[in-house]
Write a protein that holds these residues in place. Structure first.
Motif, PDB file in Angstrom:
ATOM      1  N   UNK A 194     -15.846  41.267 -18.388  1.00 46.76           N
ATOM      2  CA  UNK A 194     -16.457  40.335 -19.342  1.00 46.76           C
ATOM      3  C   UNK A 194     -15.750  38.985 -19.299  1.00 46.76           C
ATOM      4  N   UNK A 195     -16.543  37.940 -19.483  1.00 45.50           N
ATOM      5  CA  UNK A 195     -15.971  36.603 -19.533  1.00 45.50           C
ATOM      6  C   UNK A 195     -16.588  35.817 -20.666  1.00 45.50           C
ATOM      7  N   UNK A 196     -15.934  34.701 -21.024  1.00 43.61           N
ATOM      8  CA  UNK A 196     -16.433  33.906 -22.137  1.00 43.61           C
ATOM      9  C   UNK A 196     -16.011  32.457 -21.970  1.00 43.61           C
ATOM     10  N   UNK A 197     -16.618  31.609 -22.794  1.00 44.00           N
ATOM     11  CA  UNK A 197     -16.211  30.211 -22.858  1.00 44.00           C
ATOM     12  C   UNK A 197     -15.073  30.121 -23.863  1.00 44.00           C
ATOM     13  N   UNK A 198     -13.935  29.564 -23.420  1.00 44.63           N
ATOM     14  CA  UNK A 198     -12.762  29.532 -24.289  1.00 44.63           C
ATOM     15  C   UNK A 198     -12.568  28.195 -24.986  1.00 44.63           C
ATOM     16  N   UNK A 199     -13.285  27.167 -24.571  1.00 42.78           N
ATOM     17  CA  UNK A 199     -13.107  25.854 -25.199  1.00 42.78           C
ATOM     18  C   UNK A 199     -14.274  25.595 -26.134  1.00 42.78           C
ATOM     19  N   UNK A 200     -13.955  25.239 -27.377  1.00 45.89           N
ATOM     20  CA  UNK A 200     -15.007  25.045 -28.366  1.00 45.89           C
ATOM     21  C   UNK A 200     -16.022  24.012 -27.867  1.00 45.89           C
ATOM     22  N   UNK A 201     -17.306  24.390 -27.895  1.00 45.16           N
ATOM     23  CA  UNK A 201     -18.324  23.533 -27.272  1.00 45.16           C
ATOM     24  C   UNK A 201     -19.550  23.384 -28.151  1.00 45.16           C
ATOM     25  N   UNK A 202     -19.424  23.646 -29.441  1.00 46.37           N
ATOM     26  CA  UNK A 202     -20.558  23.388 -30.315  1.00 46.37           C
ATOM     27  C   UNK A 202     -21.176  24.657 -30.874  1.00 46.37           C
ATOM     28  N   UNK A 203     -22.427  24.538 -31.314  1.00 46.91           N
ATOM     29  CA  UNK A 203     -23.064  25.608 -32.082  1.00 46.91           C
ATOM     30  C   UNK A 203     -23.107  26.944 -31.355  1.00 46.91           C
ATOM     31  N   UNK A 204     -23.336  26.926 -30.032  1.00 48.02           N
ATOM     32  CA  UNK A 204     -23.512  28.189 -29.325  1.00 48.02           C
ATOM     33  C   UNK A 204     -22.237  28.729 -28.703  1.00 48.02           C
ATOM     34  N   UNK A 205     -21.089  28.205 -29.102  1.00 48.24           N
ATOM     35  CA  UNK A 205     -19.828  28.551 -28.450  1.00 48.24           C
ATOM     36  C   UNK A 205     -19.555  30.053 -28.474  1.00 48.24           C
ATOM     37  N   UNK A 206     -19.740  30.666 -29.649  1.00 46.54           N
ATOM     38  CA  UNK A 206     -19.357  32.076 -29.781  1.00 46.54           C
ATOM     39  C   UNK A 206     -20.198  32.974 -28.882  1.00 46.54           C
ATOM     40  N   UNK A 207     -21.431  32.557 -28.580  1.00 53.18           N
ATOM     41  CA  UNK A 207     -22.314  33.409 -27.783  1.00 53.18           C
ATOM     42  C   UNK A 207     -22.290  33.095 -26.302  1.00 53.18           C
ATOM     43  N   UNK A 208     -21.381  32.231 -25.892  1.00 50.32           N
ATOM     44  CA  UNK A 208     -21.406  31.769 -24.494  1.00 50.32           C
ATOM     45  C   UNK A 208     -20.633  32.740 -23.609  1.00 50.32           C
ATOM     46  N   UNK A 209     -21.144  33.957 -23.530  1.00 52.79           N
ATOM     47  CA  UNK A 209     -20.483  35.011 -22.763  1.00 52.79           C
ATOM     48  C   UNK A 209     -21.106  35.123 -21.376  1.00 52.79           C
ATOM     49  N   UNK A 210     -20.406  35.793 -20.483  1.00 46.54           N
ATOM     50  CA  UNK A 210     -20.966  36.103 -19.173  1.00 46.54           C
ATOM     51  C   UNK A 210     -20.287  37.359 -18.642  1.00 46.54           C
ATOM     52  N   UNK A 211     -20.789  37.818 -17.501  1.00 46.83           N
ATOM     53  CA  UNK A 211     -20.247  39.030 -16.887  1.00 46.83           C
ATOM     54  C   UNK A 211     -19.911  38.719 -15.437  1.00 46.83           C
ATOM     55  N   UNK A 212     -18.764  39.215 -15.004  1.00 52.21           N
ATOM     56  CA  UNK A 212     -18.412  39.122 -13.585  1.00 52.21           C
ATOM     57  C   UNK A 212     -18.610  40.501 -12.975  1.00 52.21           C
ATOM     58  N   UNK A 213     -19.371  40.572 -11.882  1.00 56.80           N
ATOM     59  CA  UNK A 213     -19.566  41.833 -11.178  1.00 56.80           C
ATOM     60  C   UNK A 213     -18.885  41.724  -9.817  1.00 56.80           C
ATOM     61  N   UNK A 214     -17.926  42.617  -9.600  1.00 55.68           N
ATOM     62  CA  UNK A 214     -17.222  42.635  -8.305  1.00 55.68           C
ATOM     63  C   UNK A 214     -17.855  43.707  -7.422  1.00 55.68           C
ATOM     64  N   UNK A 215     -18.289  43.311  -6.231  1.00 51.67           N
ATOM     65  CA  UNK A 215     -19.004  44.205  -5.318  1.00 51.67           C
ATOM     66  C   UNK A 215     -18.108  44.603  -4.157  1.00 51.67           C
ATOM     67  N   UNK A 216     -18.228  45.872  -3.756  1.00 47.91           N
ATOM     68  CA  UNK A 216     -17.521  46.296  -2.546  1.00 47.91           C
ATOM     69  C   UNK A 216     -18.184  45.710  -1.298  1.00 47.91           C
ATOM     70  N   UNK A 217     -19.533  45.654  -1.317  1.00 47.93           N
ATOM     71  CA  UNK A 217     -20.228  45.060  -0.177  1.00 47.93           C
ATOM     72  C   UNK A 217     -20.436  43.580  -0.457  1.00 47.93           C
ATOM     73  N   UNK A 218     -20.118  42.758   0.506  1.00 45.48           N
ATOM     74  CA  UNK A 218     -20.243  41.312   0.276  1.00 45.48           C
ATOM     75  C   UNK A 218     -20.820  40.642   1.496  1.00 45.48           C
TER      76      UNK A 218
END
Lengths: 237, 849
Positions: free
Chosen positions: A186-210
């Motif tokens: 899991x990843x997120x935005x750590x610098x306050x950036x306004x109204x949607x800051x708390x919901x600014x999440x993302x996901x990192x998927x690490x793949x064996x095949x690249x």
């Protein structure tokens, strides 16, 4: 007795440190180096705090002969200088270990906007593949993330993989991450950036095949949303 | 009448001392002084008061009210975060509340509180009767109050700042933060900072020039050293914030793109300017608190402080180092690692002078016999809290760990450990220690100890586990965390203990109120202290000392000199001339120089700050033309203010001790208090100028934006305007210096006025031909620097006119003194130098040969 207590306490302590965003539950060697640095510093800080409090405790009572030099120079000057020099050296060494360097690492892009993330990696055909909210990286090898911003300052942070890097308009910053193996982080935005800051999440998927054959159908990832047309083919500044 | 040369300073350094005055009746002296130094009667007296005792206490009381308001906001934050859904505040309101919590605690609580403590305590500690510039004290207070009320009003109307207390742009620019929210912060905080600069100037001058005769700089109470360091840091540290705020406000109001990437600006310039202020700010807050500790601990331990010299060295080290580590707030913006290493080293190094002080304090406790009075409890609270905050600070200075912990709850925990541990606990120790002197009452036993325990438990319960919350990944400034159930228990615990903490602070406030209302009369010098602040009756009279302590009265037990001072044995006894007199001494050895006559009660500070408030409100309303008009009464009142410094009444020398006559300040050899104050102000002004230069350099060296369009330097008309303007500014400086050196008469003031007017016309001509400042950040900064020089020329013209007017009124004459000549000369020199540097820098930047 101590051993039995440890058997009970250690898993509890580790469980308390686990979590999808925990810096103390590292998923790669960079985060592990920093977590180790933390545990060492915590131990040192605990010892120093105890030492100061013991000195404070012994201060109560009758006046004593007190050597000014020992307190002001010995404890005040040389003691912190020695500790801090050692700590600074270790910090620099760890910092150098985890820096990006020119070793042909895979490069992906993370472009932040209010309020979401657009990621780009090179597909099998060499063409950029875009994905919103999900960053695909190869597992178990160093990856450099080029972090940029569309509007205001954001910060790219995947706590289990390593430190954060700000996404600043007009700049492209480079951050290195590396996972131990395949998985989701899991990843997120750590610098306050306004109204949607708390919901600014993302996901990192690490793949064996690249590159991943078809990231959209990865059972872990779920269906990928279609990139917005206005950000499609965005030139990174 | 004698000539202007004043008698040689009397040697009182070393073993010699001023001779004592014959004792008089203490009651008669008290009545005489109380009449001269008293505030006016009733509520009008509160409006016109300029007394440092009244205003220092009012600063502290107002700051405490803001602390309560900030505390209530923090309770709203903790309520919101107690559960992961946080269905209490909407995001917009939550953002306003945490922004206001930080801004209030920093700018409306901590800074005014330490200013108030300094203003209230320093004259008592140094053995004088008031601060150097009483009207400026009052002006600072009103600016603080009005600025704070503007910010609070915005909160009530739902238009409070919402971009975080460090206001990072572009989030705070006109595009991403429409409405007046950000303007409220930029204008409101800058308005409040007038009081910070005013306090820094007068604290510096009071410490350096108003110490009791014979109190050497190297022997003065440590609190004065701490406040001197604080004031120096404020003079250099606040201007970058003021510069940044003005630039950002100009960008928002007039679209000058200082921070806009698309037009050659850089958002990192804001971060640099902000943290160039923001980190010294931490030490600005810590040093006065540490000063209180260094004053109280030796008294509580019945022994002199251990390592006076080492502590002074540590203070100077902190002042110096604190300006070298602002980048540690910016470790994640992409600065190269080797550059970070430098700032990392500076950041850990700053722990050394702090350690020197901590171990000097504990060593003092070992050396003496500590007594566990209530102030000492709060000092223990300091140790139990601040040591940990300092250690987490060292952790955060280590670059790799900072990359993880930055902008998380770990940092929130750290900064509360440092600020509550390093400022609030010592301030509570200070409040309980000095309450008898403030109120004349002894404390009501019991509640204070309970309040301390509740505060300590509440604090650690709230913030200790917050370190872990941060390490588990919780960032700052989020209002909900629906996907992270693992943070719920931690946050709920913090919220519960947060309320315990608030209850503790409420108990503390009630304890102070009980003491002020129900307490029994306090004895004089209840702590048996060795400092002059207790060598006076309790509560302290407005004039502090019936006679100023001589060297023989300093350094010993306060209670042994109370009667001698009250009976007029010290210098400058009573107020026989019916005016407020203080003794001005040399900076190093405190040899008497002259007697300064301080202004009395006046409503002028209130009226002036009200006019500035009107200007701020018009700016907030985007009525820029009207706002410019509103500056006219401000300028007029400043003139009236300066007229208040004209020589009036009896200018004969004053006998301060048998056989020792001192001139009054109008006829004294420079520097007078006002001139020392101008020097301090010019230090701050120079820091403001340096901030603009830093911006110019940063944008041309570090920022890689679009190239600017071709520049004006190729335009011959602009070149001519530049040369004429520069020559006129230099001419004004020459005339002012000739006048100051005595080589020219009243004609020089008219010539200087003419030069300044020519320079103004030339600069206006230049401004017309300048490239559109909205086109590119470089052009915007050049225009800003032109505006800076233009403002200084304008003030120079006003000072020249003021001097000419003084000649006309006959105020500049051998028997009345030199008026504003020296001040005008200094200002004009400063203007010429900054104008020259500006032109040189712009030419170099433009690639001129």
């Amino acid at each position: 007795m101590t051993g039995r207590a440890l058997i009970w306490v250690a898993p509890l302590a580790l469980a308390a440190c686990a979590g999808p965003l925990s810096t103390l539950d590292p998923g790669g060697h960079i985060a592990r180096d920093i977590a180790l640095l933390w545990w060492v510093m915590l131990a040192g800080a605990g010892v120093i705090t105890a030492f100061v409090l013991v000195l404070l405790g012994f201060a109560w009572g009758a006046p004593r002969r007190t050597a000014q030099g020992r307190w002001v120079y010995g404890l005040g000057l040389w003691f912190p200088l020695a500790v801090l020099t050692a700590l600074l050296g270790v910090g620099l060494w760890v910092g150098e270990r985890i820096l990006p360097r020119d070793d042909g690492a895979v490069t992906v892009h993370a472009h932040a906007f209010q309020w979401g993330w657009q990621f780009t990696h090179d597909g099998a055909d060499g063409q950029p593949v875009e994905s919103d909210g999900v960053l695909h990286i190869p597992a178990g090898q160093p990856v450099d993330i080029l972090v940029s911003s569309q509007d205001v300052i954001h910060s790219f942070w995947v706590p289990r993989l390593g430190g954060k890097m700000d996404a600043i308009p007009g700049r492209v910053n480079r951050l290195r991450v590396q996972t131990d193996g395949a998985g989701r982080f899991d990843g997120l935005c750590a610098e306050f950036c306004g109204l949607g800051h708390a919901g600014m999440r993302f996901v990192v998927v690490a793949h064996d095949d690249w590159p991943p054959a078809d990231p959209d159908t990865d059972p872990d990832t779920g269906p990928d949303t279609t990139p917005e047309t206005d950000t499609n083919g965005q030139e990174f500044p | 009448m004698t000539d202007l040369a004043h008698p040689e300073p009397v040697a009182v350094g070393g073993s010699s001392d001023l001779p004592p005055n014959p004792p008089q009746r203490a009651l008669r002296l008290h009545r005489e002084l109380a009449r001269v130094w008293a505030n006016d009667r009733g509520w009008w007296g509160q409006v016109t008061a300029v007394s440092h005792t009244t205003l220092g206490l009012r600063f502290m009381a107002t700051a405490f009210v803001f602390f309560a308001i900030g505390g209530i906001l923090s309770m709203l934050i903790r309520t919101q975060l107690a559960t992961h859904q946080g269905a209490f505040l909407d995001t917009e309101l939550y953002n306003q509340i945490f922004t206001m919590h930080g801004s209030i605690m920093m700018f409306l609580f901590a800074i005014p509180m330490l200013e108030g403590l300094g203003i209230w305590l320093l004259p008592k500690l140094l053995g004088t009767r008031d601060m150097a510039f009483p009207r400026l004290t009052a002006l600072g207070y009103w600016c603080y109050l009005f600025g704070g009320l503007i910010m609070l009003g915005a909160l009530l109307f739902g238009v409070a700042p919402r971009d975080g207390w460090f206001m990072y742009t572009p989030l705070s620019d006109a595009t991403h933060s429409p409405g007046i929210n950000a303007d409220v912060w930029l204008l409101g905080v800058t308005f409040v900072e007038i009081s910070a600069i005013a306090a820094a100037v007068e604290i510096t001058v009071t410490i350096l020039r108003q110490r009791a005769p014979g109190m050497k700089l190297t022997e003065m109470p440590l609190f004065a050293w701490y406040m001197l360091g604080t004031a120096a840091m404020m003079l250099v540290g606040f201007p970058p914030l003021i510069a940044g705020s003005v630039l950002l406000e100009v960008e928002r109001a007039f679209d000058w793109p200082f921070f806009d990437v698309a037009r050659g600006g850089d958002p990192l310039l804001w971060q640099h300017l902000f943290w160039l202020f923001g980190h010294p700010e931490v030490y600005i807050i810590f040093l006065p608190a540490a000063g209180a500790m260094s004053t109280i601990i030796p008294v509580m331990c019945r022994t002199p402080i251990l390592g006076y010299g080492a502590i002074v060295a540590a203070i100077l080290g902190l002042v110096f180092l604190s300006f070298g580590l602002w980048v540690h707030h910016m470790f994640t913006v992409g600065i190269p690692h080797m550059a970070l290493a430098f700032f990392s080293a500076a950041s850990v190094l700053v722990a050394v002078p702090t350690a020197v002080q901590v171990f000097a304090w504990i060593g003092t406790m070992w050396k003496g016999r500590p007594e566990l009075h209530l102030p000492m409890l709060h000092i223990l609270g300091f140790f139990l809290t601040f040591v940990m905050g300092g250690l987490t600070g060292v952790m955060l200075a280590i670059v790799p760990f900072n990359w993880q912990a930055h902008d998380t709850a770990f940092v929130t925990a750290h900064l509360h450990y440092v600020l509550i541990g390093g400022f609030v606990f010592p301030m509570m120790a200070a409040a309980t220690y000095w309450m008898p002197l403030i109120t004349g009452k002894a404390r009501v036993k019991g509640l204070g100890e309970a309040a301390f325990c509740v505060i300590l438990i509440g604090f650690h319960g709230t913030f200790f586990i917050m370190h872990l919350t941060g390490l588990l990944g919780m960032p700052r400034r989020i209002d909900v965390y629906p996907d992270n159930p693992e943070w719920v228990a931690l946050n709920l615990t913090s919220s519960i203990f947060g309320f315990v903490l608030t209850i503790g602070f409420a108990m503390f406030a009630v304890d102070l109120i009980l003491q002020a209302t129900l307490g029994q009369r306090a004895r004089r010098d209840p702590w048996r202290a060795p400092t002059l602040d207790w060598a006076m009756p309790v509560p302290s009279p407005n004039y502090n000392f019936a006679s100023l302590p001589l060297r023989r009265h300093q350094g010993g037990p306060a209670r042994e000199v109370i009667h001698a001072l009250a009976r007029g044995v010290g210098a400058l006894p009573g107020a026989p001339r019916g005016r407020r007199e203080v003794l001005v001494t040399t900076a190093g050895n405190a040899r008497p120089c002259h007697v300064a006559v301080l202004p009395g009660n006046t409503a002028l500070p209130l009226v002036l700050s009200a006019c500035i408030a009107v200007f701020v409100l018009l700016m907030l309303a985007s009525l820029y033309a009207l706002a410019a008009v509103a500056l006219a009464p401000v300028a007029g009142l400043v003139w009236v203010w300066a007229r208040g410094m004209a020589p009036v009444g009896d200018l004969a020398p004053v006998t301060i001790a048998p056989g020792v006559d001192m001139p009054v300040h109008h006829r004294a050899t420079p520097p007078t208090l006002a001139q020392s104050g101008l020097h301090a102000l010019l230090v701050a002004d120079g820091a403001l100028f340096a901030s603009l230069l830093f911006g110019l350099g940063f944008l041309s060296v570090v920022t890689q934006g679009p190239p600017p369009p071709p520049a004006l330097v190729q335009n011959p008309a602009a070149g001519i305007a530049l040369v004429i303007g520069l020559a006129a500014v230099a001419g004004a400086a020459v005339f002012a210096r000739l006048l100051a050196a005595g080589y020219a008469g009243r004609g020089a003031s008219w010539a200087g006025l003419g030069c300044n007017l020519v320079a103004l016309v030339a600069l206006a001509w230049l401004a017309v031909q300048l490239d559109d400042p909205r086109a590119h950040a470089r052009d915007a900064l050049r225009a800003a620097m032109l505006g800076y020089v233009g403002l200084h020329v304008l003030v120079g013209a006003a000072m020249a006119a003021f001097t000419a007017d003084q000649f006309r009124r006959g105020e500049i004459a051998p028997q009345t003194g030199r008026g504003a000549i020296a001040a005008w000369g200094n200002w004009q020199m400063f203007t010429a130098v900054t104008a020259g540097i500006t032109v040189a820098v712009v030419l170099v930047q433009a690639g001129a040969p």
